[in-house]
Design an enzyme around this catalytic site. Sequence first.
Site, PDB file in Angstrom:
ATOM      1  N   GLN A  16       6.295   0.376   2.084  1.00 44.72           N
ATOM      2  CA  GLN A  16       6.661   1.775   2.315  1.00 44.72           C
ATOM      3  C   GLN A  16       5.506   2.781   2.280  1.00 44.72           C
ATOM      4  OE1 GLN A  16       9.451   5.326   0.499  1.00 44.72           O
ATOM      5  NE2 GLN A  16       9.887   3.297  -0.206  1.00 44.72           N
ATOM      6  N   GLU A 138       7.059   1.248  -6.104  1.00 45.98           N
ATOM      7  CA  GLU A 138       7.551   2.605  -6.352  1.00 45.98           C
ATOM      8  C   GLU A 138       7.825   2.928  -7.825  1.00 45.98           C
ATOM      9  OE1 GLU A 138       8.316   5.334  -4.233  1.00 45.98           O
ATOM     10  OE2 GLU A 138       8.735   6.292  -6.140  1.00 45.98           O
ATOM     11  N   ASP A 167       5.805   5.999  -3.378  1.00 44.28           N
ATOM     12  CA  ASP A 167       5.479   5.428  -2.073  1.00 44.28           C
ATOM     13  C   ASP A 167       5.290   6.516  -1.013  1.00 44.28           C
ATOM     14  OD1 ASP A 167       5.426   2.790  -2.790  1.00 44.28           O
ATOM     15  OD2 ASP A 167       7.516   2.408  -2.322  1.00 44.28           O
ATOM     16  N   GLY A 246      10.441  25.921 -13.759  1.00 43.53           N
ATOM     17  CA  GLY A 246       9.714  27.160 -13.508  1.00 43.53           C
ATOM     18  C   GLY A 246       9.877  28.222 -14.576  1.00 43.53           C
ATOM     19  N   GLY A 247      10.566  27.894 -15.644  1.00 40.73           N
ATOM     20  CA  GLY A 247      10.711  28.866 -16.719  1.00 40.73           C
ATOM     21  C   GLY A 247      11.957  29.714 -16.605  1.00 40.73           C
TER      22      GLY A 247
HETATM   23  N1  COA Z   1      -3.012 -12.178   8.441  1.00 42.50           N
HETATM   24  C1  COA Z   1      -3.359 -12.970   7.417  1.00 42.50           C
HETATM   25  N2  COA Z   1      -3.170 -12.661   6.132  1.00 42.50           N
HETATM   26  C2  COA Z   1      -2.573 -11.489   5.869  1.00 42.50           C
HETATM   27  C3  COA Z   1      -2.169 -10.616   6.878  1.00 42.50           C
HETATM   28  C4  COA Z   1      -2.413 -10.995   8.225  1.00 42.50           C
HETATM   29  N3  COA Z   1      -2.066 -10.219   9.256  1.00 42.50           N
HETATM   30  N4  COA Z   1      -1.592  -9.534   6.314  1.00 42.50           N
HETATM   31  C5  COA Z   1      -1.626  -9.741   4.984  1.00 42.50           C
HETATM   32  N5  COA Z   1      -2.223 -10.913   4.711  1.00 42.50           N
HETATM   33  C6  COA Z   1      -2.465 -11.512   3.390  1.00 42.50           C
HETATM   34  C7  COA Z   1      -3.411 -10.703   2.545  1.00 42.50           C
HETATM   35  O1  COA Z   1      -4.725 -10.955   2.949  1.00 42.50           O
HETATM   36  C8  COA Z   1      -3.089 -11.253   1.166  1.00 42.50           C
HETATM   37  O2  COA Z   1      -3.720 -12.507   1.026  1.00 42.50           O
HETATM   38  P1  COA Z   1      -4.541 -12.976  -0.303  1.00 42.50           P
HETATM   39  O3  COA Z   1      -3.697 -12.564  -1.475  1.00 42.50           O
HETATM   40  O4  COA Z   1      -4.628 -14.438  -0.097  1.00 42.50           O
HETATM   41  O5  COA Z   1      -5.838 -12.294  -0.301  1.00 42.50           O
HETATM   42  C9  COA Z   1      -1.617 -11.573   1.282  1.00 42.50           C
HETATM   43  O6  COA Z   1      -1.270 -11.492   2.659  1.00 42.50           O
HETATM   44  C10 COA Z   1      -0.651 -10.702   0.525  1.00 42.50           C
HETATM   45  O7  COA Z   1      -1.040  -9.344   0.492  1.00 42.50           O
HETATM   46  P2  COA Z   1      -0.569  -8.421  -0.722  1.00 42.50           P
HETATM   47  O8  COA Z   1      -0.961  -7.035  -0.446  1.00 42.50           O
HETATM   48  O9  COA Z   1      -1.054  -9.039  -1.998  1.00 42.50           O
HETATM   49  O10 COA Z   1       1.021  -8.539  -0.604  1.00 42.50           O
HETATM   50  P3  COA Z   1       2.099  -8.764  -1.764  1.00 42.50           P
HETATM   51  O11 COA Z   1       3.397  -8.863  -1.066  1.00 42.50           O
HETATM   52  O12 COA Z   1       1.760  -9.871  -2.674  1.00 42.50           O
HETATM   53  O13 COA Z   1       2.040  -7.413  -2.623  1.00 42.50           O
HETATM   54  C11 COA Z   1       2.211  -5.028  -2.938  1.00 42.50           C
HETATM   55  C12 COA Z   1       2.694  -6.260  -2.159  1.00 42.50           C
HETATM   56  C13 COA Z   1       2.841  -3.803  -2.273  1.00 42.50           C
HETATM   57  C14 COA Z   1       2.647  -5.112  -4.390  1.00 42.50           C
HETATM   58  C15 COA Z   1       0.671  -4.929  -2.849  1.00 42.50           C
HETATM   59  O14 COA Z   1       0.287  -4.975  -1.515  1.00 42.50           O
HETATM   60  C16 COA Z   1       0.114  -3.689  -3.498  1.00 42.50           C
HETATM   61  O15 COA Z   1       0.008  -3.561  -4.724  1.00 42.50           O
HETATM   62  N6  COA Z   1      -0.331  -2.719  -2.690  1.00 42.50           N
HETATM   63  C17 COA Z   1      -0.978  -1.511  -3.134  1.00 42.50           C
HETATM   64  C18 COA Z   1      -0.004  -0.526  -3.714  1.00 42.50           C
HETATM   65  C19 COA Z   1       1.117  -0.184  -2.782  1.00 42.50           C
HETATM   66  O16 COA Z   1       0.932   0.292  -1.680  1.00 42.50           O
HETATM   67  N7  COA Z   1       2.337  -0.378  -3.290  1.00 42.50           N
HETATM   68  C20 COA Z   1       3.529   0.149  -2.686  1.00 42.50           C
HETATM   69  C21 COA Z   1       4.043  -0.630  -1.605  1.00 42.50           C
HETATM   70  S1  COA Z   1       5.424   0.265  -0.964  1.00 42.50           S
END
Ligand code: COA
Length: 425
Positions: A16, A138, A167, A246-247
């Site tokens: 998001q 979030e 988000d 806001g008070g």
């Molecule tokens: N091709 C190949 N690999 C890809 C890819 C693509 N097109 N797109 C994503 N990946 C891989 C990434 O390189 C990562 O690999 P690695 O862990 O081996 O290095 C993997 O997919 C997963 O990415 P990640 O961001 O860790 O996803 P997740 O589902 O595990 O975590 C979140 C999701 C949102 C928790 C995390 O991305 C995060 O903390 N983001 C920052 C904060 C944020 O925006 N949070 C709110 C989200 S609404």
Amino acid sequence: MKALEGVKILDFTHVQSGPTCTQLLAWFGADVIKVERPGEGDITRGQLRDIPGVDSLYFTMLNHNKRSITLDTKNPEGKKVLEQLVKICDVMVENFAPGALDRMGFSWARIQELNPRIILASIKGFGPGPYEDCKVYENVAQCTGGAASTTGFRDGPPLVTGAQIGDSGTGLHLALGIVTALFQRTNTGRGQRVTAAMQDGVLNLCRVKLRDQQRLARGPLTEYSQYGEGVPFGDAVPRAGNDSGGGQPGRILKCKGWETDPNAYIYFITQAPVWEKICDVIGKPGWKTDPEYAKPAARLPKLNHIFETIEEWTKTKTKFEVMEILNNYDIPCGPILSMKELAEEPSLRDTGTIVEVDHPTRGKYLSVGNPIKLSDSPADVTRSPLLGEHTEEILRQVLGYSDADVRRVESSGAVGQLASHAAAQ
Ligand code: COA
């Protein structure tokens, strides 16, 4: 011409926070190229699905006006395509877990090497510090950014809010950082890093609570209901129920029909400048001159009684009647509008804040359009892309690939199966 026409955004965002940012940029006219993993794509395509096999509303409502290219960036051919996209884009936006982009081989140093003009914009859960490596969603941000500890009632647990301030709120912050960096680039010719941490974004939105934290050191917060109730304050800003920040004392009060309608309520503010009008409206003209009620300070210890009295009046009217009556006297108030009421509100349709969008596999659905209106760059909301819908178009038109190039990339597995081939089968 749209405000951001000509700006190319390499959209490496998911879920998001990042997608809300790039959707805004797309509405301002940028060409947003969303990179998704072949096969699955953005995880939200399949989350909270209401129609089998169809992109979820979660996805469609966050990814309007974008193009989708499928790319496995861990495949050497896919990596080359990404490098080429980095070279020709103005902005790259990502919200991967900390370190993921570096592990993919795209450190900030490498990205700058490929394109010194590019702006790399990132959302992370936390900024540098003890939690910088944590994954964040979030509600984690709402809890760690100060919102949850200050939301809810004093005698209840901390509460998260339905507004996605972690988000979508951080997505908004990031979008502002991006356009600011684009503006600076017009003078310097250089790109830069833009980062927005979700904890910081939430805390920014909770600014008034940090204000109160410091006021608390100098004495009780007299506008909080608990002051009037004689409940002592602790050492941290308490949850304030529906007190206004806001008070000016405010509460949510029952209106006619509250027994059966969970949204038959109105936010009522006893603003000092309109106190006398309030007294007249609720049938308490004597309060205008009574020293126990005439001045704001005298009213503070009696807020419960005052609001109970006002509620006796609001309970005799619907929330819309209350609003109409109060607005005749310039008394600010806010009826509690349900999502159903908002979805059906004609004025929101007229302004494009609520839009009906047609989607090839879903059919018609409602979404929130661009809440930021530019007179010279109105936003037309177009549907979200199907997974990989524009892969071939981007390879050919944006990167100038020949037939042979396209065949090579497809056979390497880097872009999955092209839509034209899938359709032919
Ligand atoms: N091709 C190949 N690999 C890809 C890819 C693509 N097109 N797109 C994503 N990946 C891989 C990434 O390189 C990562 O690999 P690695 O862990 O081996 O290095 C993997 O997919 C997963 O990415 P990640 O961001 O860790 O996803 P997740 O589902 O595990 O975590 C979140 C999701 C949102 C928790 C995390 O991305 C995060 O903390 N983001 C920052 C904060 C944020 O925006 N949070 C709110 C989200 S609404």
